[in-house]
Design a protein around this motif. Structure first.
Motif, PDB file in Angstrom:
ATOM      1  N   ALA A 115       0.837  -1.202   0.000  1.00 29.47           N
ATOM      2  CA  ALA A 115       0.000   0.000   0.000  1.00 29.47           C
ATOM      3  C   ALA A 115       0.873   1.254   0.000  1.00 29.47           C
ATOM      4  O   ALA A 115       0.572   2.237  -0.688  1.00 29.47           O
ATOM      5  CB  ALA A 115      -0.928  -0.003   1.211  1.00 29.47           C
ATOM      6  N   VAL A 116       1.966   1.195   0.751  1.00 29.20           N
ATOM      7  CA  VAL A 116       2.909   2.322   0.795  1.00 29.20           C
ATOM      8  C   VAL A 116       3.515   2.545  -0.598  1.00 29.20           C
ATOM      9  O   VAL A 116       3.621   3.685  -1.066  1.00 29.20           O
ATOM     10  CB  VAL A 116       4.023   2.075   1.834  1.00 29.20           C
ATOM     11  CG1 VAL A 116       5.149   3.084   1.670  1.00 29.20           C
ATOM     12  CG2 VAL A 116       3.448   2.149   3.242  1.00 29.20           C
ATOM     13  N   ILE A 117       3.893   1.457  -1.263  1.00 27.11           N
ATOM     14  CA  ILE A 117       4.460   1.589  -2.611  1.00 27.11           C
ATOM     15  C   ILE A 117       3.453   2.243  -3.546  1.00 27.11           C
ATOM     16  O   ILE A 117       3.777   3.183  -4.287  1.00 27.11           O
ATOM     17  CB  ILE A 117       4.884   0.207  -3.166  1.00 27.11           C
ATOM     18  CG1 ILE A 117       6.022  -0.374  -2.328  1.00 27.11           C
ATOM     19  CG2 ILE A 117       5.316   0.327  -4.631  1.00 27.11           C
ATOM     20  CD1 ILE A 117       6.343  -1.827  -2.649  1.00 27.11           C
ATOM     21  N   GLU A 153       3.187   5.890  -2.747  1.00 29.40           N
ATOM     22  CA  GLU A 153       4.403   6.624  -3.120  1.00 29.40           C
ATOM     23  C   GLU A 153       4.541   6.773  -4.634  1.00 29.40           C
ATOM     24  O   GLU A 153       5.158   7.719  -5.118  1.00 29.40           O
ATOM     25  CB  GLU A 153       5.638   5.928  -2.532  1.00 29.40           C
ATOM     26  CG  GLU A 153       5.735   6.103  -1.011  1.00 29.40           C
ATOM     27  CD  GLU A 153       6.942   5.396  -0.402  1.00 29.40           C
ATOM     28  OE1 GLU A 153       7.542   4.543  -1.099  1.00 29.40           O
ATOM     29  OE2 GLU A 153       7.273   5.685   0.768  1.00 29.40           O
ATOM     30  N   LEU A 154       3.953   5.844  -5.374  1.00 32.32           N
ATOM     31  CA  LEU A 154       3.971   5.946  -6.841  1.00 32.32           C
ATOM     32  C   LEU A 154       2.945   6.958  -7.342  1.00 32.32           C
ATOM     33  O   LEU A 154       2.902   7.258  -8.530  1.00 32.32           O
ATOM     34  CB  LEU A 154       3.708   4.577  -7.475  1.00 32.32           C
ATOM     35  CG  LEU A 154       4.840   3.554  -7.338  1.00 32.32           C
ATOM     36  CD1 LEU A 154       4.394   2.187  -7.865  1.00 32.32           C
ATOM     37  CD2 LEU A 154       6.086   4.026  -8.089  1.00 32.32           C
ATOM     38  N   GLY A 155       2.093   7.437  -6.413  1.00 32.94           N
ATOM     39  CA  GLY A 155       1.174   8.506  -6.778  1.00 32.94           C
ATOM     40  C   GLY A 155      -0.296   8.146  -6.829  1.00 32.94           C
ATOM     41  O   GLY A 155      -1.123   8.948  -7.286  1.00 32.94           O
ATOM     42  N   ALA A 156      -0.658   6.943  -6.370  1.00 33.37           N
ATOM     43  CA  ALA A 156      -2.071   6.555  -6.382  1.00 33.37           C
ATOM     44  C   ALA A 156      -2.901   7.558  -5.582  1.00 33.37           C
ATOM     45  O   ALA A 156      -2.509   7.969  -4.494  1.00 33.37           O
ATOM     46  CB  ALA A 156      -2.234   5.154  -5.805  1.00 33.37           C
ATOM     47  N   LYS A 157      -4.057   7.932  -6.128  1.00 27.06           N
ATOM     48  CA  LYS A 157      -4.928   8.889  -5.429  1.00 27.06           C
ATOM     49  C   LYS A 157      -5.599   8.255  -4.219  1.00 27.06           C
ATOM     50  O   LYS A 157      -6.146   8.944  -3.359  1.00 27.06           O
ATOM     51  CB  LYS A 157      -6.000   9.407  -6.381  1.00 27.06           C
ATOM     52  CG  LYS A 157      -5.473  10.264  -7.501  1.00 27.06           C
ATOM     53  CD  LYS A 157      -6.149  11.611  -7.487  1.00 27.06           C
ATOM     54  CE  LYS A 157      -5.767  12.423  -8.722  1.00 27.06           C
ATOM     55  NZ  LYS A 157      -4.798  13.463  -8.414  1.00 27.06           N
ATOM     56  N   GLY A 158      -5.581   6.915  -4.152  1.00 26.06           N
ATOM     57  CA  GLY A 158      -6.140   6.197  -3.022  1.00 26.06           C
ATOM     58  C   GLY A 158      -5.770   4.732  -3.125  1.00 26.06           C
ATOM     59  O   GLY A 158      -5.380   4.257  -4.198  1.00 26.06           O
ATOM     60  N   ALA A 204       0.419   2.816   7.872  1.00 28.24           N
ATOM     61  CA  ALA A 204       1.651   2.886   7.086  1.00 28.24           C
ATOM     62  C   ALA A 204       1.604   3.940   5.985  1.00 28.24           C
ATOM     63  O   ALA A 204       2.623   4.542   5.642  1.00 28.24           O
ATOM     64  CB  ALA A 204       1.946   1.511   6.474  1.00 28.24           C
ATOM     65  N   VAL A 205       0.429   4.149   5.432  1.00 31.43           N
ATOM     66  CA  VAL A 205       0.299   5.035   4.264  1.00 31.43           C
ATOM     67  C   VAL A 205       0.187   6.495   4.695  1.00 31.43           C
ATOM     68  O   VAL A 205      -0.395   6.809   5.734  1.00 31.43           O
ATOM     69  CB  VAL A 205      -0.943   4.607   3.434  1.00 31.43           C
ATOM     70  CG1 VAL A 205      -1.268   5.622   2.345  1.00 31.43           C
ATOM     71  CG2 VAL A 205      -0.718   3.227   2.824  1.00 31.43           C
ATOM     72  N   ASP A 206       0.763   7.375   3.878  1.00 27.01           N
ATOM     73  CA  ASP A 206       0.655   8.819   4.102  1.00 27.01           C
ATOM     74  C   ASP A 206      -0.808   9.169   4.422  1.00 27.01           C
ATOM     75  O   ASP A 206      -1.717   8.793   3.679  1.00 27.01           O
ATOM     76  CB  ASP A 206       1.097   9.538   2.819  1.00 27.01           C
ATOM     77  CG  ASP A 206       1.112  11.054   2.962  1.00 27.01           C
ATOM     78  OD1 ASP A 206       0.107  11.614   3.468  1.00 27.01           O
ATOM     79  OD2 ASP A 206       2.107  11.687   2.574  1.00 27.01           O
ATOM     80  N   PRO A 207      -1.042   9.885   5.520  1.00 33.22           N
ATOM     81  CA  PRO A 207      -2.423  10.169   5.950  1.00 33.22           C
ATOM     82  C   PRO A 207      -3.238  10.969   4.942  1.00 33.22           C
ATOM     83  O   PRO A 207      -4.465  10.996   5.025  1.00 33.22           O
ATOM     84  CB  PRO A 207      -2.247  10.937   7.269  1.00 33.22           C
ATOM     85  CG  PRO A 207      -0.825  11.370   7.315  1.00 33.22           C
ATOM     86  CD  PRO A 207      -0.050  10.386   6.500  1.00 33.22           C
TER      87      PRO A 207
END
Length: 317
Positions: free
Chosen positions: A81-83, A86-91, A129-132
């Protein structure tokens, strides 16, 4: 009203997303799932499922895209999910609804509905783990066999911190049978939680969408199979637009052929377009005649030639 174009494994690839979001006012798309087992996946896996990452995780017409992950191990789901983020997924969307036997056999997808605690762990690990600023969402069915299990499942989803929840209003055992749809359960879920909901299942036209909203109290709808029966279903459901006439569908098939031939999936085109015809036949009786012509072909060129020949004959008549 929001209308979301949901994921369909093996059918709704990035080329189909491009075509369908170009002709529909969809608010969001969700990709086919990325299968997560026991490792961090390389970047190219995410780019293959979602080439739109290179254009801001949205289609060319501007519809945002969430990447869907499917797996049961909290740590590996979180790392992937972090990857994706970080690759730019909107969600990042987490799949707990897929009823495919192969997926369920390895305890993925809908099999997780039997283990709400595990669902909680996966979502919480990903959310932590993922950017809030990147939403982590989930998709479920009502349960494995008993729809009453949905309340415990939804509680786990909400407690884990999911930003939104799509509910397919059938159990895994209910498959895709129309008789098994239970929109009223979504209404009961809505009364018990504060998390935003998306209603999914048996939305084939404007009237279905309106009935679903009235029954569930939820004004975010997800369409999946119906979007292949009626290519402009997003606008049918959202704006009461008339279903696209068959002549325009034929033009769309030619456009899809052009996209597929230029894309990296040209070799899959014969199977993909035949799959699409299987859906189109549900809405357009004329599709059967054209399907009979193309189904004998195993390569792309003669299929495209047949569709163009058919289109030209339509215009002459």
């Amino acid at each position: 009203m929001r209308v979301v174009l949901g994921p369909m494994e093996g059918v709704l690839d990035h080329l189909m997303r491009e075509i369908l979001t170009e002709i529909n006012d969809y608010d969001l798309c969700v990709t086919e799932f990325v299968r997560v087992v026991d490792q961090r996946l390389p970047d190219h896996v995410f780019h293959r499922i979602c080439p739109e990452l290179t254009q801001g995780s949205q289609t060319k017409s501007g519809t945002p895209i969430h990447i869907q992950l499917l797996g049961q191990h909290a740590q590996w789901m979180a790392e992937n999910a972090v990857i994706a983020a970080e690759l730019g997924a909107k969600g990042v969307d987490l799949n707990f609804g897929c009823p495919a036997k192969l997926v369920n056999k390895s305890n993925g997808g809908a099999a997780m509905l039997q283990h709400p605690e595990q669902i909680y762990q996966v979502i919480k690990s990903c959310r932590d783990a993922v950017d809030p600023t990147v939403p982590v969402t989930a998709k479920i069915r009502l349960g494995w066999e008993n729809p009453d299990d949905c309340f415990e499942i939804v509680d786990a989803v909400e407690q884990a911190g999911a930003a939104e929840l799509a509910v397919h209003a059938r159990t895994k055992a209910g498959g895709y049978k129309a008789s098994e749809i239970k929109w009223d359960y979504i209404n009961e879920i809505r009364k018990r939680v504060s998390i935003p909901l998306i209603a999914n299942g048996e939305i084939w036209n404007y009237e279905d969408g309106q009935r679903c909203i009235a029954t569930t109290g939820v004004d975010s709808l997800m369409v999946c199979r119906g979007a292949f029966n009626v290519p402009n279903l997003g606008n049918v459901v959202k704006h009461n637009q008339a279903p696209m006439p068959w002549s325009e569908v034929v033009e769309l098939l030619i456009q899809y052929s052009t996209y597929e031939m230029k894309g990296d999936k040209g070799m899959y085109y014969p199977n993909r377009v035949k799959q699409w015809f299987a859906y189109l036949r549900n809405q357009y009786p004329e599709a059967m005649e054209l399907f009979r012509e193309i189904r004998i072909h195993k390569t792309a060129a003669p299929i495209v030639a047949d569709i163009k020949r058919y289109r030209d004959a339509l215009h002459v008549s």
